[in-house]
Design a protein around this motif. Structure first.
Motif, PDB file in Angstrom:
ATOM      1  N   ASN A 211       0.950  -1.175  -0.099  1.00 40.80           N
ATOM      2  CA  ASN A 211       0.110  -0.022  -0.113  1.00 40.80           C
ATOM      3  C   ASN A 211       0.681   1.193   0.050  1.00 40.80           C
ATOM      4  N   VAL A 212       1.887   1.102   0.802  1.00 43.25           N
ATOM      5  CA  VAL A 212       2.836   2.418   0.859  1.00 43.25           C
ATOM      6  C   VAL A 212       3.450   2.501  -0.394  1.00 43.25           C
ATOM      7  N   VAL A 213       4.173   1.533  -0.908  1.00 41.07           N
ATOM      8  CA  VAL A 213       4.770   1.764  -2.255  1.00 41.07           C
ATOM      9  C   VAL A 213       4.012   2.017  -3.441  1.00 41.07           C
ATOM     10  N   SER A 214       2.579   1.621  -3.427  1.00 44.01           N
ATOM     11  CA  SER A 214       1.642   2.047  -4.396  1.00 44.01           C
ATOM     12  C   SER A 214       1.259   3.484  -4.417  1.00 44.01           C
ATOM     13  N   ALA A 215       1.347   4.126  -3.151  1.00 37.54           N
ATOM     14  CA  ALA A 215       1.123   5.509  -2.958  1.00 37.54           C
ATOM     15  C   ALA A 215       2.205   6.503  -3.427  1.00 37.54           C
ATOM     16  N   LEU A 216       3.366   5.908  -3.930  1.00 35.02           N
ATOM     17  CA  LEU A 216       4.391   6.700  -3.935  1.00 35.02           C
ATOM     18  C   LEU A 216       4.620   6.966  -5.575  1.00 35.02           C
ATOM     19  N   PRO A 217       5.235   8.041  -5.871  1.00 32.24           N
ATOM     20  CA  PRO A 217       5.096   8.323  -7.231  1.00 32.24           C
ATOM     21  C   PRO A 217       6.032   7.545  -8.262  1.00 32.24           C
ATOM     22  N   TRP A 218       6.926   6.857  -7.687  1.00 30.19           N
ATOM     23  CA  TRP A 218       7.808   6.190  -8.431  1.00 30.19           C
ATOM     24  C   TRP A 218       7.286   4.789  -8.907  1.00 30.19           C
ATOM     25  N   ALA A 219       6.272   4.251  -8.068  1.00 27.07           N
ATOM     26  CA  ALA A 219       5.636   2.995  -8.402  1.00 27.07           C
ATOM     27  C   ALA A 219       4.392   3.248  -9.419  1.00 27.07           C
ATOM     28  N   GLN A 220       3.964   4.527  -9.165  1.00 25.32           N
ATOM     29  CA  GLN A 220       2.706   5.191 -10.076  1.00 25.32           C
ATOM     30  C   GLN A 220       3.514   5.109 -11.494  1.00 25.32           C
ATOM     31  N   GLY A 221       4.392   6.167 -11.619  1.00 21.76           N
ATOM     32  CA  GLY A 221       5.204   6.288 -12.898  1.00 21.76           C
ATOM     33  C   GLY A 221       5.441   4.703 -13.536  1.00 21.76           C
ATOM     34  N   GLY A 222       5.995   3.870 -12.587  1.00 23.71           N
ATOM     35  CA  GLY A 222       6.199   2.537 -13.199  1.00 23.71           C
ATOM     36  C   GLY A 222       4.991   1.869 -13.795  1.00 23.71           C
ATOM     37  N   MET A 223       3.789   1.962 -12.915  1.00 25.61           N
ATOM     38  CA  MET A 223       2.466   1.624 -13.555  1.00 25.61           C
ATOM     39  C   MET A 223       2.174   2.079 -14.988  1.00 25.61           C
ATOM     40  N   LEU A 224       2.307   3.417 -15.159  1.00 23.93           N
ATOM     41  CA  LEU A 224       1.972   3.907 -16.608  1.00 23.93           C
ATOM     42  C   LEU A 224       2.935   3.296 -17.563  1.00 23.93           C
ATOM     43  N   LEU A 225       4.225   2.924 -17.274  1.00 29.38           N
ATOM     44  CA  LEU A 225       5.275   2.610 -18.150  1.00 29.38           C
ATOM     45  C   LEU A 225       4.938   1.071 -18.473  1.00 29.38           C
ATOM     46  N   ARG A 226       4.655   0.303 -17.483  1.00 23.97           N
ATOM     47  CA  ARG A 226       4.146  -1.166 -17.657  1.00 23.97           C
ATOM     48  C   ARG A 226       2.834  -1.493 -18.484  1.00 23.97           C
ATOM     49  N   ARG A 227       2.164  -0.670 -18.266  1.00 22.55           N
ATOM     50  CA  ARG A 227       0.753  -0.858 -18.963  1.00 22.55           C
ATOM     51  C   ARG A 227       1.067  -0.656 -20.432  1.00 22.55           C
ATOM     52  N   GLU A 228       2.055   0.128 -20.870  1.00 18.40           N
ATOM     53  CA  GLU A 228       2.310   0.141 -22.344  1.00 18.40           C
ATOM     54  C   GLU A 228       3.283  -0.852 -22.793  1.00 18.40           C
ATOM     55  N   PHE A 229       4.134  -1.407 -22.020  1.00 16.66           N
ATOM     56  CA  PHE A 229       5.178  -2.471 -22.237  1.00 16.66           C
ATOM     57  C   PHE A 229       4.365  -3.639 -22.450  1.00 16.66           C
ATOM     58  N   ALA A 230       3.668  -4.193 -21.278  1.00 16.57           N
ATOM     59  CA  ALA A 230       3.546  -5.449 -21.076  1.00 16.57           C
ATOM     60  C   ALA A 230       2.063  -5.880 -21.167  1.00 16.57           C
ATOM     61  N   SER A 231       0.948  -4.941 -21.226  1.00 13.50           N
ATOM     62  CA  SER A 231      -0.303  -5.151 -21.210  1.00 13.50           C
ATOM     63  C   SER A 231      -0.871  -6.117 -22.447  1.00 13.50           C
ATOM     64  N   GLU A 232      -0.153  -5.990 -23.545  1.00 13.65           N
ATOM     65  CA  GLU A 232      -0.600  -6.896 -24.613  1.00 13.65           C
ATOM     66  C   GLU A 232      -0.192  -8.357 -24.657  1.00 13.65           C
ATOM     67  N   ALA A 233       1.108  -8.458 -23.870  1.00 15.57           N
ATOM     68  CA  ALA A 233       1.798  -9.530 -23.589  1.00 15.57           C
ATOM     69  C   ALA A 233       0.990 -10.255 -22.532  1.00 15.57           C
ATOM     70  N   LEU A 234       0.502  -9.468 -21.735  1.00 16.50           N
ATOM     71  CA  LEU A 234      -0.331 -10.326 -20.561  1.00 16.50           C
ATOM     72  C   LEU A 234      -1.589 -10.680 -21.042  1.00 16.50           C
ATOM     73  N   ALA A 235      -2.456  -9.895 -21.948  1.00 18.92           N
ATOM     74  CA  ALA A 235      -3.684 -10.247 -22.614  1.00 18.92           C
ATOM     75  C   ALA A 235      -3.373 -11.555 -23.268  1.00 18.92           C
ATOM     76  N   SER A 236      -2.224 -11.460 -23.861  1.00 21.18           N
ATOM     77  CA  SER A 236      -2.127 -12.953 -24.762  1.00 21.18           C
ATOM     78  C   SER A 236      -1.827 -14.200 -24.007  1.00 21.18           C
ATOM     79  N   ILE A 237      -1.053 -14.174 -22.931  1.00 15.92           N
ATOM     80  CA  ILE A 237      -1.033 -15.300 -22.135  1.00 15.92           C
ATOM     81  C   ILE A 237      -2.036 -15.760 -21.300  1.00 15.92           C
ATOM     82  N   THR A 238      -2.994 -14.581 -20.996  1.00 13.87           N
ATOM     83  CA  THR A 238      -4.226 -15.027 -19.975  1.00 13.87           C
ATOM     84  C   THR A 238      -5.512 -14.829 -20.897  1.00 13.87           C
ATOM     85  N   ALA A 239      -5.269 -15.193 -22.160  1.00 15.21           N
ATOM     86  CA  ALA A 239      -6.482 -15.100 -23.226  1.00 15.21           C
ATOM     87  C   ALA A 239      -7.767 -15.871 -22.656  1.00 15.21           C
ATOM     88  N   SER A 240      -7.466 -17.018 -22.003  1.00 18.39           N
ATOM     89  CA  SER A 240      -8.383 -17.936 -21.643  1.00 18.39           C
ATOM     90  C   SER A 240      -8.588 -18.043 -20.286  1.00 18.39           C
TER      91      SER A 240
END
Length: 292
Positions: A211-240
């Motif tokens: 909870n503390v880490v998630s409230a910090l700007p570093w993890a939140q900035g990382g969240m924005l980048l992870r969504r762009e980098f990894a969302s498509e790959a994650l959707a592919s491996i969890t399609a079913s």
């Protein structure tokens, strides 16, 4: 403006001329790459593959590579701007400020020259890291990010670089010696990977720490980048298995929650803008008070 640009050019030359300083500004990102390549990556891929039987291991490895590189880009936005501000501390320690003030230079352009040059360094180095990451993922995994995710990632890189450089300017305003600045660089470079949930996924943290880490700007900035980098790959491996996708999104920081509140991307963007404005003002005021 001419004075500020001249000082920016001088500070950029000072930073890029010192190859060792450039290397150490990327040390946190290099450490993450080595940790993942040598120790953490295989175990993470095995763990996800075991929970998703039938999914090709290569697809799981691509997701983990994308997740890891988003963390590398995020760390670079933090550490490079901080390292570039070493010129400020060195000039203060050596008394070079007095040389500047002998000439008809006002304090405001001088302060702007230090802060803006550090922001430019962070943007340049982070953009280079972003390009390297995209090319690496294409060359190794055979997956090329789309134009949209790349452009959005570039926008987030600029936003994170500005916000974290502003925070760094505030921190550096308390440093009085090159040695203390070097110690700060080491501490920040080491801690950023943890507080951004880049070394290990956030699911590995105790709930209170998460909870503390998630409230910090570093993890939140990382969240924005992870969504762009990894969302498509994650959707592919969890399609079913939509349940697995939701679990992995939260476990690997593509979605962040503080308690029961899920952090929206728009909130993070405004949060980083606010940090940029607030700490640029505070940091500039403190640096100005030191120049005498």
């Amino acid at each position: 403006m001419t004075i500020t640009l001249a000082l920016m050019r001088r500070n950029l030359q000072v930073f890029f001329r010192d190859k060792l300083n450039v290397f150490f500004s990327l040390l946190g990102a290099i450490v993450l790459f080595l940790l993942y390549a040598l120790f953490l990556g295989n175990s993470q891929v095995n763990s996800i593959s075991d929970s998703l039987p039938g999914v090709p291991r290569s697809d799981v490895a691509h997701f983990m590579n994308a997740w890891m590189f988003s963390g590398i880009v995020l760390i670079t936005t933090v550490t490079t701007g901080l390292a570039a501000l070493s010129a400020l501390v060195e000039d203060s320690q050596t008394g070079r400020f007095k040389d500047f003030l002998v000439s008809p230079i006002k304090k405001a352009p001088l302060v702007a020259g230090y802060v803006l040059s550090a922001a430019v360094v962070a943007i340049i180095m982070s953009t280079f890291t972003l390009v390297f990451s995209v090319v690496y993922l294409w060359a190794i995994d055979g997956h090329l990010m789309g134009t949209g995710p790349i452009l959005r990632s570039f926008g987030y890189v600029i936003l994170c670089a500005l916000a974290f450089t502003a925070l760094s300017a505030f921190l550096v305003s308390f440093m009085t010696t090159v040695a203390s600045q070097a110690a700060l660089n080491t501490i920040v470079g080491t801690l950023t990977g943890f507080i951004a949930a880049a070394y290990i996924p956030i699911v590995a943290f105790p709930q209170t720490v998460a909870n503390v880490v998630s409230a910090l700007p570093w993890a939140q900035g990382g969240m924005l980048l992870r969504r762009e980098f990894a969302s498509e790959a994650l959707a592919s491996i969890t399609a079913s298995d939509s349940g697995a996708e939701e679990s992995l999104r939260s476990g690997f920081g593509l979605d962040l929650s503080v308690g029961s509140w899920e952090v929206p991307a728009l909130f993070t963007i405004f949060f980083l803008v606010a940090i940029t404005l607030l700490f640029t003002g505070i940091g500039a005021a403190r640096i100005r008070s030191r120049i005498s």
